[in-house]
Write a protein that holds these residues in place. Sequence first.
Motif, short mmCIF file in Angstrom:
data_model
loop_
_atom_site.label_atom_id
_atom_site.label_comp_id
_atom_site.label_asym_id
_atom_site.label_seq_id
_atom_site.Cartn_x
_atom_site.Cartn_y
_atom_site.Cartn_z
N SER A 1 10.46 5.05 1.81
CA SER A 1 10.10 4.58 0.48
C SER A 1 8.98 3.55 0.55
O SER A 1 8.95 2.70 1.43
CB SER A 1 11.33 3.96 -0.20
N HIS B 1 10.33 3.41 -8.60
CA HIS B 1 10.19 3.97 -7.25
C HIS B 1 8.73 4.03 -6.82
O HIS B 1 8.44 4.35 -5.66
CB HIS B 1 10.81 5.38 -7.18
N GLN B 2 7.79 3.72 -7.73
CA GLN B 2 6.38 3.79 -7.40
C GLN B 2 5.85 2.42 -6.99
O GLN B 2 6.25 1.39 -7.56
CB GLN B 2 5.58 4.31 -8.60
N GLY C 1 6.06 7.72 -4.59
CA GLY C 1 6.73 6.50 -4.14
C GLY C 1 7.23 6.57 -2.70
O GLY C 1 8.02 5.73 -2.27
N ARG D 1 12.75 0.35 -6.17
CA ARG D 1 12.40 -0.91 -5.53
C ARG D 1 13.66 -1.75 -5.29
O ARG D 1 14.57 -1.75 -6.12
CB ARG D 1 11.41 -1.66 -6.42
N ALA E 1 8.28 1.82 -2.39
CA ALA E 1 8.45 1.13 -3.66
C ALA E 1 8.26 -0.38 -3.54
O ALA E 1 7.94 -1.04 -4.53
CB ALA E 1 9.85 1.43 -4.22
#
Length: 754
Positions: free
Chosen positions: A587, A473-474, A576, A424, A589
Amino acid sequence: MSDNDAMLNIKAIWGDAAPREAVRELANLVTRHVNGKLDITGGATAFSVRPDPDARRQGILAASGKLDDDETAITMSLHLATMHPEARVRPKVLVKIADVLRQSGSLHARSDGDRESWWVELRVKAVPLSTLRAGNVAEQLNTLDACARLLQAELPSPHLPAHIEEAFQEFRDVVQPVFPAPDDNSATAALMRDWATQTADLLACGLCVAVEAPYPILIEFALAHLSQAHLAMHGKPIGRLCLPTVDAQRIIQLCAKAPAPLEIAANALTLGVSIYDLGRASTTLIDRLCEAGAPAIFTGAQADLQLAFGGGQGGRNDPWRPAVRRPPADIPIEHLARFALRAAARKTGGLPAADETRLAADVCAALIDSAPGTQQRMVGPVATRAVKAFEKGSGARVDAKLAASLSSHNETLAGLEQRAGADRTPHVHEMWIRALTAPNTLTTLKQSILGQDDPLLQLFTSLQTQILTRPAHQPLLALCEGPSGTGKSSCAGILARLMDSVYVTVDGASISDHYQFTSILLGAATGIVGSWRAGTLERAAKSWKGAVVEICDIHAVSARLTGMMADVFLSIAETGSAQAATGHTFSCANLVLLFTLNLPQGDESARNPIGFGDAAPGFLRERVLDRLRTVLSPAFLSRCGEPIVFGELPADVLPTILLRGVSDGLRSAAERLHIPVAEFRFAENLGHELLNTLRGRVKALGARTLLEHGRRAAASAFTRFVNQNKKGVNNCTLAAKAVNGELALSIQKSNAKR
């Protein structure tokens, strides 16, 4: 004694030195009116008085004198003013000046580049000054000094100083300097100076910037202050590229050679590539400019800048290429009006200060009844109309009729506008942690959404746990179930505001097949119309503020499509990242995925299975989970965690919700009708009395019905009250009460309970 006898007496005393002595005496007399450096040259046959060029002076600006060849007279020239050749001075001022000059000397103009210098020539006898003659010359100089002050007061605002105009002399065919904003001590000017200084610092770092604003006048206003800041920091203003279209190679060449950053309109960019390759081309352009240390300033509305630099599918998510800079909001219309007038009048040298003030007042008066956004959109055209009327000397003044005519034109020929596996973004991560660990976030949610304290606590706790413990990252996600109108969607919007993020809604009920789902969320495949534009999920994921994405009503689609959607989001939640239709990944995130839905077979049977009262919370949650397992995979449900069940609205909060709709509706109606109200006071039990008109429908339709009913009652009551009270409504206290089941307003002066 005759003049010849007087000359003989003077020559007898002074001899051949008399004319030169007269030059010295006249030069010393002139220095009393022109405070500057006196130079006497040619063996006292000529003199000049030149003030400091940086000093601001009113009155006679400069003077010079020269002895005629026959040494009988001295020709003296006095500089009264410098102005643009096409600058307009009021006729009555010219008449007054002509009357003075008719007795004093002759007026003529000298060319000085793109300006004209106005001079007066006087002839004085080349004999030493007696007391009487010295007094007469001094009186004449006083008169001309006053004449110069009058003329200078009527002159328009000056053009760019010569050294500023010369900054881009080499590129004068394609580049013009941006006129710096004048010095101003107002709070707005101070705010703009701070904004401009920060933007100039970004340029000094070698970063390209994008100045985004919805209306051209706001962009011009911001650029003027940016030019002022750059001039103060580096001695040069910014320039403007005047070509209607320009390609990448030309931009790089001009920006590399220019002595200061150049402003380039985003809609003038012609990168010469397919729209599907636009992202790569614009990214390369920004990279080459940064590498060359020649940053550019790209300007335009959000749609123009996104078209040029959004990159479509696979575009780079980098907040420095370019750095987006939006001017401060809520700039007073008075400042924009004066700025627009100066910009419109610049081609003819500007406006006199007195006329500029008068015209600015006219423009503001013409726009006073318009909304702030409409004012900003129309101030430029209205100011242009005012300047043209002034130039023609017609005496016509702009008024509200012109503004109404402009605002009535609302038809357009266009339609509607509007890194995989990475952690993120740090500033989004910190921003979300602050929001989801602050106690006031939960308090605000409970105050905004009534009757759902337990579900809101569960949602807040779930998101707080994820932001603190799940891999960075999720994305964050939650599953909310409940009847319509219980606050699920409202909760998503309020969360986005509290987290200072973008709020995006995806309507699952409108998705009919697999292709529509992928094209809406993930973009269309290459070659399909519109495939250059990223899908909703990718655009949200690349927002620099992060985004709260609500996927609502996925229960309304077929079971097969619901399962497919759940599998896609399960993959996004675990990895993610998501794969766009063109094959690239991005991404996710920076997303909060919030799923809101009702039970497939309806909520009533789960909440009242036997028909005798509501089910207990634990039992209800199990029944809801059982129903959800019929349409959503166990893997998806386990990843989302325990469903957050929003219950039906408790009876004791219904009047409060209804009264909130009334309050919001009354304040909104007063604001939109431009009627200031000091205060609204509500009678006791007003919510209960109005609620009686909705009995039988409240439980089925929920809070939306209550709020809408309150707003409808407020609009009707306020309109009726205003029509009945044409006078004396402004700034009064209004009391609200129910009369025969309807909301009624009256002027209240006593201290009734609010």
